[in-house]
Each structure stands twice: as C-alpha cells, then as structure tokens.
Design a protein around this motif. Structure first.
Motif, PDB file in Angstrom:
ATOM      1  N   ALA A  85       2.127 -28.346 -31.849  1.00 19.95           N
ATOM      2  CA  ALA A  85       1.287 -27.211 -31.104  1.00 19.95           C
ATOM      3  C   ALA A  85       1.451 -26.577 -30.366  1.00 19.95           C
ATOM      4  O   ALA A  85       1.980 -25.648 -29.716  1.00 19.95           O
ATOM      5  N   PRO A  86       2.114 -27.085 -28.275  1.00 20.10           N
ATOM      6  CA  PRO A  86       2.025 -26.808 -27.530  1.00 20.10           C
ATOM      7  C   PRO A  86       4.041 -25.778 -27.893  1.00 20.10           C
ATOM      8  O   PRO A  86       3.750 -24.895 -26.846  1.00 20.10           O
ATOM      9  N   MET A  87       4.597 -26.504 -28.779  1.00 15.44           N
ATOM     10  CA  MET A  87       5.940 -25.394 -29.241  1.00 15.44           C
ATOM     11  C   MET A  87       5.410 -24.187 -29.742  1.00 15.44           C
ATOM     12  O   MET A  87       5.818 -23.315 -29.533  1.00 15.44           O
ATOM     13  N   LYS A  88       4.564 -24.621 -30.815  1.00 17.71           N
ATOM     14  CA  LYS A  88       4.500 -23.321 -31.921  1.00 17.71           C
ATOM     15  C   LYS A  88       3.038 -22.939 -30.670  1.00 17.71           C
ATOM     16  O   LYS A  88       3.677 -21.647 -31.701  1.00 17.71           O
ATOM     17  N   TYR A  89       2.678 -23.083 -30.486  1.00 22.65           N
ATOM     18  CA  TYR A  89       1.984 -21.351 -29.022  1.00 22.65           C
ATOM     19  C   TYR A  89       2.782 -20.627 -28.819  1.00 22.65           C
ATOM     20  O   TYR A  89       2.824 -20.347 -28.818  1.00 22.65           O
ATOM     21  N   PHE A  90       3.973 -21.344 -28.035  1.00 22.40           N
ATOM     22  CA  PHE A  90       4.700 -20.912 -27.162  1.00 22.40           C
ATOM     23  C   PHE A  90       5.242 -19.813 -28.296  1.00 22.40           C
ATOM     24  O   PHE A  90       5.478 -18.562 -27.611  1.00 22.40           O
ATOM     25  N   LEU A  91       5.862 -20.323 -28.939  1.00 25.15           N
ATOM     26  CA  LEU A  91       6.514 -19.335 -29.755  1.00 25.15           C
ATOM     27  C   LEU A  91       5.923 -18.104 -30.591  1.00 25.15           C
ATOM     28  O   LEU A  91       6.424 -17.042 -30.617  1.00 25.15           O
ATOM     29  N   ASP A  92       5.065 -18.374 -30.750  1.00 26.63           N
ATOM     30  CA  ASP A  92       3.998 -17.834 -30.964  1.00 26.63           C
ATOM     31  C   ASP A  92       3.879 -16.331 -30.146  1.00 26.63           C
ATOM     32  O   ASP A  92       3.341 -14.926 -30.742  1.00 26.63           O
ATOM     33  N   GLY A  93       4.317 -17.005 -29.018  1.00 25.53           N
ATOM     34  CA  GLY A  93       3.699 -15.302 -28.288  1.00 25.53           C
ATOM     35  C   GLY A  93       5.049 -14.946 -27.876  1.00 25.53           C
ATOM     36  O   GLY A  93       5.219 -13.918 -27.298  1.00 25.53           O
ATOM     37  N   THR A  94       5.902 -15.094 -28.715  1.00 23.15           N
ATOM     38  CA  THR A  94       7.365 -14.107 -28.547  1.00 23.15           C
ATOM     39  C   THR A  94       7.853 -13.493 -29.664  1.00 23.15           C
ATOM     40  O   THR A  94       8.965 -12.844 -30.157  1.00 23.15           O
ATOM     41  N   ALA A  95       6.536 -12.778 -29.470  1.00 23.86           N
ATOM     42  CA  ALA A  95       6.714 -11.111 -30.610  1.00 23.86           C
ATOM     43  C   ALA A  95       7.788 -10.590 -29.436  1.00 23.86           C
ATOM     44  O   ALA A  95       8.191  -9.404 -29.758  1.00 23.86           O
ATOM     45  N   GLY A  96       7.777  -9.950 -27.959  1.00 18.20           N
ATOM     46  CA  GLY A  96       7.914  -9.506 -27.576  1.00 18.20           C
ATOM     47  C   GLY A  96       9.219  -9.611 -27.729  1.00 18.20           C
ATOM     48  O   GLY A  96      10.172  -8.726 -28.529  1.00 18.20           O
ATOM     49  N   PRO A  97      10.273 -10.728 -27.173  1.00 17.42           N
ATOM     50  CA  PRO A  97      11.492 -10.875 -27.573  1.00 17.42           C
ATOM     51  C   PRO A  97      12.418 -10.695 -29.036  1.00 17.42           C
ATOM     52  O   PRO A  97      13.423 -10.051 -29.960  1.00 17.42           O
ATOM     53  N   TRP A  98      11.174 -11.127 -29.673  1.00 15.33           N
ATOM     54  CA  TRP A  98      11.495 -10.442 -31.795  1.00 15.33           C
ATOM     55  C   TRP A  98      11.621  -9.147 -31.778  1.00 15.33           C
ATOM     56  O   TRP A  98      12.731  -8.957 -32.417  1.00 15.33           O
ATOM     57  N   LEU A  99      10.883  -8.952 -31.110  1.00 12.78           N
ATOM     58  CA  LEU A  99      10.764  -7.250 -31.314  1.00 12.78           C
ATOM     59  C   LEU A  99      11.892  -6.647 -31.269  1.00 12.78           C
ATOM     60  O   LEU A  99      13.317  -5.498 -31.100  1.00 12.78           O
ATOM     61  N   SER A 100      12.086  -6.825 -29.451  1.00 18.46           N
ATOM     62  CA  SER A 100      13.438  -6.620 -29.197  1.00 18.46           C
ATOM     63  C   SER A 100      15.146  -6.594 -29.231  1.00 18.46           C
ATOM     64  O   SER A 100      15.894  -6.849 -29.218  1.00 18.46           O
ATOM     65  N   GLY A 101      14.907  -8.209 -29.790  1.00 17.08           N
ATOM     66  CA  GLY A 101      16.054  -9.067 -30.596  1.00 17.08           C
ATOM     67  C   GLY A 101      16.896  -9.469 -29.332  1.00 17.08           C
ATOM     68  O   GLY A 101      18.000  -9.243 -29.868  1.00 17.08           O
ATOM     69  N   ALA A 102      15.673 -10.155 -28.801  1.00 12.10           N
ATOM     70  CA  ALA A 102      16.520 -10.333 -27.909  1.00 12.10           C
ATOM     71  C   ALA A 102      17.352 -11.959 -27.983  1.00 12.10           C
ATOM     72  O   ALA A 102      18.184 -12.424 -27.467  1.00 12.10           O
TER      73      ALA A 102
END
Ligand SMILES: Cc1cc2nc3c(=O)[nH]c(=O)nc-3n(C[C@H](O)[C@H](O)[C@H](O)COP(=O)(O)O)c2cc1C
Length: 196
Positions: A85-102
């Motif tokens: 869950a901690p890793m999934k929780y972190f990944l669920d917070g990566t909408a910013g890099p996802w939208l920017s295509g980082a």
C-alpha cells in the motif's frame, strides 16, 4: 553523471537490500549513478505522524526525483500477490508527472521480495509494471542470458530481480539473487544512458 532513481518501500529490510544491490549495478556503469529513495508507511493518519526523515534507509522521494532521473527501478514487498500500500499510495500521487509526461520514454524495471517462492512474487512484479506503462515508461526485465536465472532456487525472475525471504522474513540475499540484482541495475543504467 546521470542519475537513475531506485524507488522502494521495505518494512523488514529485504527490498531495501535488493535496492542497494541494484544501486551497486547502476553505479558500476560509467556515467550513471543511483539515487535511492523510499516512501513512508501509511495509515489513516500517516502524514500527520511520520517524521520528515526516515529512521533508516534512503530519504523519502519527491516528485522532482521522478522528473530529474533518466530511469527508474521500482521495488516493493509482495503483499497478497500485489505491491504494498505505501508504494501504491505514492504512485497514486503521481498525477502531476503523468500529466506532464515526466517519465514517458524513460526505461524502468521492477523488483520485489516475498515470503515464499510461489506466494505471488511474479504476480507482484507484473502488477507493478502497470502504472509504469501508464506513465509511458519502457519496461525491461532480466534475460535468460543471465545464467543464474535458469538455476536460481530462490528469487530472480525474467520479470525482475527478487528475493525469497522465507517465513521469518530473512533479508539476507543469496549469491544468485545478488548477481541478478546487479545485472538488472547495470542493464537499466546502460539503456537509460543510451536513451537519454
Ligand atoms: C500483509 C502482508 C502480506 C504479505 N503477502 C505475501 C504474499 O502474498 N506472498 C508472499 O510470498 N509473501 C507475502 N508477505 C511476506 C513479505 O512479502 C516478505 O516478508 C517480504 O520479504 C517483505 O519485504 P521487506 O523485508 O522489504 O519488508 C506478506 C507480508 C505481509 C506483512
């Protein structure tokens, strides 16, 4: 020097041990350096109670780590055949890099530790690849040209490095597991440098 992010969660030390060995593999490639980062535990009140600096292991990851690195090795313990869950929780917070295509176009690999050899080790690795594909990352595993892959009686899979910790959660890696984790780090670093 170009950096590769080794991002992991570990509760009892097995995944941290793998992360450090993958980091050694990355560091052995000229021009590449490993940047180790972890994520905090979670609970209903986690962000209120966790200290800013972890008690041991790598510092906590920030979004800038994802943006700045040229590749990613993602590690998590197996929890009921899935990532923790901690890793999934972190990944669920990566909408910013996802939208920017980082992370789009950057290479990535995954690693895990499980209690038993058939306790969902490989299922965890495969499921960890899914969010990375959404990020547009280029996934790589371990080829059977690594001799240990065909002979390992512990961890090590074509989907990524792994450790089998046993019922007591022993974090000591076998020689085969170490060689495969180093090979994975090297492979990731070489490809990341070529693509960057
Ligand atoms: C809640 C929970 C669920 C787990 N689920 C599995 C599982 O499905 N299969 C398995 O083989 N081990 C399972 N384990 C064992 C861990 O994957 C194993 O101890 C691992 O080495 C822990 O990694 P760490 O030392 O980095 O925390 C589970 C452990 C916990 C606490």
């Amino acid at each position: 020097m170009q950096e590769i992010l080794v991002l992991y969660y570990s509760h009892r030390g097995s995944v941290r041990a793998l992360a450090e060995v993958i980091g050694r593999g990355i560091d052995s490639v000229p021009g590449a350096a490993a940047r180790l980062r972890t994520v905090p535990r979670i609970s209903a009140v986690c962000e209120a109670i966790e200290a800013d600096i972890p008690e041991r292991g790598a510092p906590y990851a920030e979004m800038s780590d994802l943006e700045e690195c040229i590749g990613l090795a993602l590690g998590s313990p197996t929890r009921f055949g899935n990532m923790s869950a901690p890793m999934k929780y972190f990944l669920d917070g990566t909408a910013g890099p996802w939208l920017s295509g980082a992370l789009a176009g950057k290479p990535a690999c995954v690693f895990t530790s499980s209690g038993s050899q058939h306790g969902g080790n490989e299922a965890t690795l495969l499921s960890m690849m899914l969010p990375l594909l959404h990020h547009g990352m280029l996934l790589l595993g371990l080829p059977f040209s690594e001799p240990d892959l065909a002979h390992s009686s512990g961890g090590g899979t074509p989907y990524g490095a792994s450790h089998v910790a046993g019922a007591n959660g022993d974090p000591r890696l076998s020689d085969e597991e170490i060689r495969l984790a180093v090979a994975q780090g090297k492979r990731l670093a070489k490809l990341a440098l070529k693509l960057s």
